[in-house]
Each structure stands twice: as structure tokens, then as C-alpha cells.
Write an enzyme that holds these catalytic residues in place. Structure first.
Site, mmCIF file in Angstrom:
data_model
loop_
_atom_site.group_PDB
_atom_site.id
_atom_site.type_symbol
_atom_site.label_atom_id
_atom_site.label_comp_id
_atom_site.label_asym_id
_atom_site.label_seq_id
_atom_site.Cartn_x
_atom_site.Cartn_y
_atom_site.Cartn_z
ATOM 1 N NE ARG A 117 -1.377 -13.464 -2.683
ATOM 2 C CZ ARG A 117 -2.037 -12.999 -3.733
ATOM 3 N NH1 ARG A 117 -1.388 -12.723 -4.867
ATOM 4 N NH2 ARG A 117 -3.347 -12.799 -3.685
ATOM 5 C CE LYS A 124 -2.756 -16.836 -2.218
ATOM 6 N NZ LYS A 124 -3.712 -16.850 -1.082
ATOM 7 C CG HIS A 168 1.258 -12.097 4.064
ATOM 8 N ND1 HIS A 168 1.538 -12.414 2.751
ATOM 9 C CD2 HIS A 168 -0.098 -12.076 4.161
ATOM 10 C CE1 HIS A 168 0.400 -12.592 2.088
ATOM 11 N NE2 HIS A 168 -0.602 -12.384 2.913
ATOM 12 N NE ARG A 215 -0.769 -9.840 -0.084
ATOM 13 C CZ ARG A 215 -1.187 -9.648 -1.349
ATOM 14 N NH1 ARG A 215 -0.392 -9.039 -2.201
ATOM 15 N NH2 ARG A 215 -2.364 -10.072 -1.753
ATOM 16 C CG HIS A 226 -7.109 -9.374 -2.332
ATOM 17 N ND1 HIS A 226 -7.223 -8.432 -1.331
ATOM 18 C CD2 HIS A 226 -6.079 -10.181 -1.971
ATOM 19 C CE1 HIS A 226 -6.311 -8.664 -0.403
ATOM 20 N NE2 HIS A 226 -5.604 -9.715 -0.763
ATOM 21 C CE1 TYR A 235 -4.480 -5.594 4.782
ATOM 22 C CE2 TYR A 235 -5.691 -6.100 2.779
ATOM 23 C CZ TYR A 235 -4.647 -6.363 3.639
ATOM 24 O OH TYR A 235 -3.778 -7.391 3.378
#
Length: 272
Positions: free
Chosen positions: A114, A138, A214, A217, A240, A249
Site C-alpha cells: 500500500r 493496517k 494502488h 498493488r 488482507h 481479483y
């Protein structure tokens, strides 16, 4: 929201009804707001009314029975493998800022980080000999991301000399600048705004308008999936927490298959 409530003569929080909230939601749709925008605003209103109820400003929560609106799945923007190679192979100048730019782009596309993770990367978390990065994602969650191939070479070239030269530009380097991997022209940790400018300019140089970090990414994940990588592996690298986030995806992959089919099969585009 306050103006809307005044227009319908609801001047206290306790007087608001679910019908009022629904009417406000519909007014947003009629005004042309995107479903995602309406969803964010309704989420804010739900938080506001929960607060009012918990603090004693209201005796009920009128948003409780209002469901969140459905939002269509938005497929991520990606570039082709050819465009990615053209982008990364276009930067070979020896000046320190350009060496940094190449390392930035290689890490974004080669590691799937990210923008915030690239900006927050510290020197102590780059392990060139072992070939991996320790990334703080995150929720301050740590993960190990492979660093190899051209991304490893570009990062080694940048850390070998170019970063040291850029750090000399800082008039009074602080502790954060000394830790940061990627520095700006003033020898400070690069910002998200600075990163976006670098990526956007690199894209413009090869004819890709509006290129964002992004996008690289997303392209990393899509190209990994197209190349046969396991979805769980991609989930781990991207950081994730839920596999459902990574599964988008697979939709991109299916869309790619359909496009290839329509453009390749001699009878695919024919109508009866």
C-alpha cells in the site's frame, strides 16, 4: 442532514423518525450521489444517532431499522504486464532521485505494498540478503513480504548510495528521517502526496494517465493470480485479514478471460 431535517420541521434529534432518515437517503440518490457515498454518509448518521442515544440526547435511534444500501462491486484498476514492464524499465538515470523513483515503483509493483506502507517503511525492516521486507500494515499488523528480482536489485541500488546522498539534503534530520527508507528532495520521509506525484509522473511519461500507487498493488495481485499463484498466498502478501477481500481479483481474472475470449474466438462476437 441538519438542513434537511429543518426543512421537514424536525428541529430536535429526538423528533427524527426512520422515515425521515430514509427520505434523506433518497434525497442523496436523487441528487446523483454515488452508492458508495450514500453508504458512507448513512454510516456516519448511524454513528451520530447511536452517540445521541448513549449520551442521553435522544430516547431512540431512528437509524437502527434502516439497512445499509448495497453497493456494486468495483473492479480494481490494473495495467497490463507489458505496461508494467515499460513503466519500470523506463527509469535508468543514475541521479539519486531517479534511483529512488525506480526503487519505489519496483516495490509497489513487485511487492504489492500500500502507499502508506511504502511511505512508512524503515531501513531496519529491509532485509536485502534474506530477500524480504517487514511491513507494518493496517491495524499495526506486521507481515513479511518477499523482495526479489528487479525489486531487490533496485532497492539495493537505492540503499547502497542514493539514499545516503539524499539524506545529506536535510538541514536538520530528525529521528524519523534517519529511519525512513524513502526520502524526498529535502531529505525527509516521503509523504503520500509525494509518492502519488512520483507515480503519476512516471505513468504520464509512458502514456498512462492518472496512474496511482494502488493501481500497481492491484496489478501485482492480478498478475500473480494470472500467473498461477494461490489466492491464499496473495492474501498473505497483500495483508488482507479476510480472504473475501482478495477474491475480487478472481473477478478481474474472469473479466480478463472473457475479454480474451471475445477478442480471439472467431464466432464469439457474432449474433444470431
Amino acid at each position: 442532514y441538519r438542513i434537511f431535517l429543518e426543512d421537514v420541521s424536525k428541529r430536535t434529534v429526538d423528533a427524527v423518525t426512520p422515515d425521515d432518515v430514509s427520505a434523506f437517503q433518497q434525497s442523496l440518490f436523487k441528487a446523483g450521489e454515488a452508492p458508495t457515498t450514500v453508504k458512507r454518509r448513512l454510516s456516519a448518521l448511524k454513528g451520530f444517532h447511536r452517540f445521541c442515544l448513549s449520551e442521553g440526547f435522544a430516547s431512540k435511534n431512528p437509524t437502527a431499522p434502516i439497512p445499509m444500501p448495497n453497493t456494486p462491486d468495483r473492479l480494481p484498476d490494473v495495467i497490463s504486464i507489458e505496461e508494467a514492464c515499460k513503466l519500470l524499465d523506463s527509469i535508468y538515470e543514475p541521479e539519486p532521485p531517479r534511483v529512488r523513483d525506480r526503487a519505489l515503483l519496483e516495490v509497489l509493483y513487485g511487492c504489492g505494498l500500500r502507499a502508506s506502507e511504502v511511505c512508512g517503511l524503515d531501513v531496519q525492516n529491509v532485509f536485502l540478503e534474506e530477500g524480504f521486507l517487514r511491513v507494518i500494515g493496517k491495524g499495526s499488523k506486521e507481515r513479511l513480504v518477499p523482495l526479489s528480482g528487479t525489486a531487490l536489485v533496485a532497492m539495493g541500488a537505492y540503499l547502497g548510495n542514493a539514499r545516503a546522498q539524499m539524506s545529506l539534503r536535510a538541514t536538520a534530520p530528525d529521528a524519523d528521517s534517519l529511519r525512513a527508507v524513502f526520502l524526498n528532495q529535502r531529505g525527509r520521509r516521503i509523504t503520500r502526496q509525494g509518492l502519488y506525484k512520483i507515480v503519476g509522473a512516471a505513468g504520464e511519461a509512458i502514456g498512462i494517465k492518472g496512474l496511482h500507487p494502488h493501481t500497481l498493488r492491484h496489478s501485482f495481485a492480478t498478475h500473480m493470480l494470472n500467473g498461477g499463484a494461490d489466492l491464499r498466498v496473495i492474501q498473505e502478501i497483500l495483508g488482507h485479514s479476510d480472504i473475501s477481500t482478495t477474491q475480487i481479483y478472481t473477478h478481474v481474472d474472469r473479466q480478463h478471460l472473457v475479454e480474451e475470449y471475445l477478442s480471439s474466438h472467431p464466432r464469439a462476437a457474432r449474433h444470431r
